[in-house]
Design an enzyme around this catalytic site. Sequence first.
Site, mmCIF file in Angstrom:
data_model
loop_
_atom_site.group_PDB
_atom_site.id
_atom_site.type_symbol
_atom_site.label_atom_id
_atom_site.label_comp_id
_atom_site.label_asym_id
_atom_site.label_seq_id
_atom_site.Cartn_x
_atom_site.Cartn_y
_atom_site.Cartn_z
ATOM 1 N N ARG A 85 -5.062 10.083 -13.491
ATOM 2 C CA ARG A 85 -3.568 9.902 -13.088
ATOM 3 C C ARG A 85 -3.153 10.015 -14.904
ATOM 4 O O ARG A 85 -3.921 9.174 -15.610
ATOM 5 C CB ARG A 85 -3.862 8.407 -13.187
ATOM 6 C CG ARG A 85 -4.247 8.071 -11.127
ATOM 7 C CD ARG A 85 -4.608 6.557 -11.363
ATOM 8 N NE ARG A 85 -5.234 6.773 -9.552
ATOM 9 C CZ ARG A 85 -4.281 6.543 -8.477
ATOM 10 N NH1 ARG A 85 -3.043 6.784 -8.378
ATOM 11 N NH2 ARG A 85 -4.754 7.071 -7.226
ATOM 12 N N SER A 117 -9.212 -4.776 11.655
ATOM 13 C CA SER A 117 -8.151 -4.437 11.059
ATOM 14 C C SER A 117 -7.996 -2.998 10.904
ATOM 15 O O SER A 117 -8.967 -2.304 10.904
ATOM 16 C CB SER A 117 -8.846 -4.607 9.454
ATOM 17 O OG SER A 117 -8.216 -4.117 7.683
ATOM 18 N N SER A 154 2.713 2.466 3.842
ATOM 19 C CA SER A 154 4.003 3.240 2.838
ATOM 20 C C SER A 154 3.758 5.412 2.394
ATOM 21 O O SER A 154 4.356 5.478 2.349
ATOM 22 C CB SER A 154 3.709 2.640 1.775
ATOM 23 O OG SER A 154 2.370 2.822 0.775
ATOM 24 N N HIS A 176 6.583 -2.821 2.517
ATOM 25 C CA HIS A 176 7.341 -1.985 2.680
ATOM 26 C C HIS A 176 9.088 -2.161 3.814
ATOM 27 O O HIS A 176 9.392 -1.066 3.631
ATOM 28 C CB HIS A 176 6.730 -0.667 3.227
ATOM 29 C CG HIS A 176 5.763 -0.590 1.723
ATOM 30 N ND1 HIS A 176 6.524 0.624 0.708
ATOM 31 C CD2 HIS A 176 4.890 -0.703 1.408
ATOM 32 C CE1 HIS A 176 5.007 0.639 0.053
ATOM 33 N NE2 HIS A 176 3.992 0.302 0.729
ATOM 34 N N THR A 204 6.359 -8.755 -0.579
ATOM 35 C CA THR A 204 6.385 -8.471 -1.343
ATOM 36 C C THR A 204 8.220 -9.129 -2.460
ATOM 37 O O THR A 204 8.500 -8.752 -1.459
ATOM 38 C CB THR A 204 6.284 -7.561 -2.060
ATOM 39 O OG1 THR A 204 5.785 -7.025 -3.441
ATOM 40 C CG2 THR A 204 7.211 -6.134 -2.010
ATOM 41 N N LYS A 244 9.687 -4.646 -4.102
ATOM 42 C CA LYS A 244 9.657 -3.190 -3.941
ATOM 43 C C LYS A 244 11.369 -4.222 -3.274
ATOM 44 O O LYS A 244 11.956 -3.669 -4.703
ATOM 45 C CB LYS A 244 9.175 -2.645 -3.027
ATOM 46 C CG LYS A 244 7.237 -2.875 -3.000
ATOM 47 C CD LYS A 244 6.642 -1.870 -2.542
ATOM 48 C CE LYS A 244 5.807 -2.229 -2.400
ATOM 49 N NZ LYS A 244 4.512 -2.388 -3.487
ATOM 50 N N THR A 292 -4.567 -19.172 -11.256
ATOM 51 C CA THR A 292 -3.586 -18.113 -11.712
ATOM 52 C C THR A 292 -1.931 -18.873 -12.212
ATOM 53 O O THR A 292 -1.612 -19.609 -11.320
ATOM 54 C CB THR A 292 -3.184 -17.027 -10.835
ATOM 55 O OG1 THR A 292 -4.449 -16.753 -10.276
ATOM 56 C CG2 THR A 292 -2.230 -16.227 -11.319
ATOM 57 N N THR A 293 -1.873 -18.426 -13.724
ATOM 58 C CA THR A 293 -0.593 -18.537 -14.228
ATOM 59 C C THR A 293 0.642 -19.136 -13.277
ATOM 60 O O THR A 293 0.594 -17.293 -12.791
ATOM 61 C CB THR A 293 -0.362 -18.294 -14.980
ATOM 62 O OG1 THR A 293 -1.933 -18.121 -16.240
ATOM 63 C CG2 THR A 293 1.155 -18.581 -15.903
ATOM 64 N N THR A 311 -5.214 7.245 -2.834
ATOM 65 C CA THR A 311 -4.803 7.559 -2.357
ATOM 66 C C THR A 311 -4.298 7.744 -0.406
ATOM 67 O O THR A 311 -3.259 6.290 0.547
ATOM 68 C CB THR A 311 -3.243 6.991 -2.905
ATOM 69 O OG1 THR A 311 -3.388 6.803 -4.514
ATOM 70 C CG2 THR A 311 -1.832 6.569 -2.368
#
Length: 408
Positions: free
Chosen positions: A21, A136, A187, A215, A243, A246, A275-276, A361
């Site tokens: 990548r 799943s 996606s 999405h 999320t 996006k 986690t902060t 992907t």
Amino acid sequence: MNYTQYFENAVDALKRERRYRTFAEIERDTAHFPRATWHGPQGPRDIVIWCSNDYLGMGCHDDVIEAMCATAREAGAGAGGTRNISGNSHAIVELEAELADLHGKEGALVFTSGYISNETGISTLARLIPDCVILSDELNHNSMIEGVRHAGREKQIFRHNDLAHLEELLRAAGDRPKLVVFESIYSMDGDVSPISAICDLAERYGAMTYLDEVHAVGMYGPRGAGVAERDGVMQRVDVIEGTLGKAFGVVGGYIAAKRAVIDAVRSYAPGFIFTTALPPAVAAAAAASVRHLKNSGAERARQQAQVAKVKDALERAGLPQLVTDTHIVPVMVGDAEACKAASDMLLSDHGIYIQPINYPTVPRGTERLRITPGPCHDDAQVAALAAALVDVWSRLGLPFIARAQAAE
């Protein structure tokens, strides 16, 4: 022992497989999005972005930017630590209230990313349910796969959107607790899951449902709550994950569910506890975006119009797009090297940025350019995109579909 060699060999393997990548250095132009500056080998150059997941351009919206700037001036740049210690800002509390309201749930919990909300949310939920079996979808995102894996529970993978196979697995699980995890919009192919039918099966066999709307939030439904809202089944889904990075244009992830579910994840999830927290300025910006899209359908309507124009232009040009009912427009290449070459030529020769999508992907042989038209793309840019793709396809000798077939 030469430890460095291990890492060099690993990277070399990716290069041999044409999977290495590279990242283009791009600076967005807030005032003229989707225009941006590409800092390339020959120096800065003006380009148009066609693959952003900031689907509605909300990352450049005046209200969102002002909310971030004003809160940063008042509360500082960072959160000060984990929410358990010093980071439970008023801005995050307000954001969670907005998200719970968006999805019609009793509560919501914000994480630092959509990836973490899935990985931590799924694993924590399943671990808290004794003898749980997780079902799943085979095309679920890596974050969901990792969440399932970290749960340490038995898992069953059902064929993508295959209701008969899902029912077979649900029946075989018997009276055990069951958690069905799936997405609304996938996606890479842009297809949509049969949410209502999956809920029917879950209710029939006593399963809990976990739906990833990453999405779709901001994009679908009267208030932008996602496909489940659009289809009138949002209240039938037990846990909705989304999320803020996006369509809402900021960063972060979240889950929304009954108060008891949210409280349990808040209390037991390592990915949340240790986690902060998101900075207050980020939370305020996200809340401003959510509020705006609850009350404005203009961005969604404009985006859908431009998506339709792009699909029509590509079809008339005979370009091999994967037909979808969503805002995602995959143009199929089918070869990793050619996909990278097409992306490079679009950027260097036409000032169009579309990142190549290769294995892992997507499966080998299905490499593609993934186009995401937005409300800020104008008609001239749509025409320029189609012309540029035709030029690149012709120069690389990539196959077109029959023009007569394209016109049907």
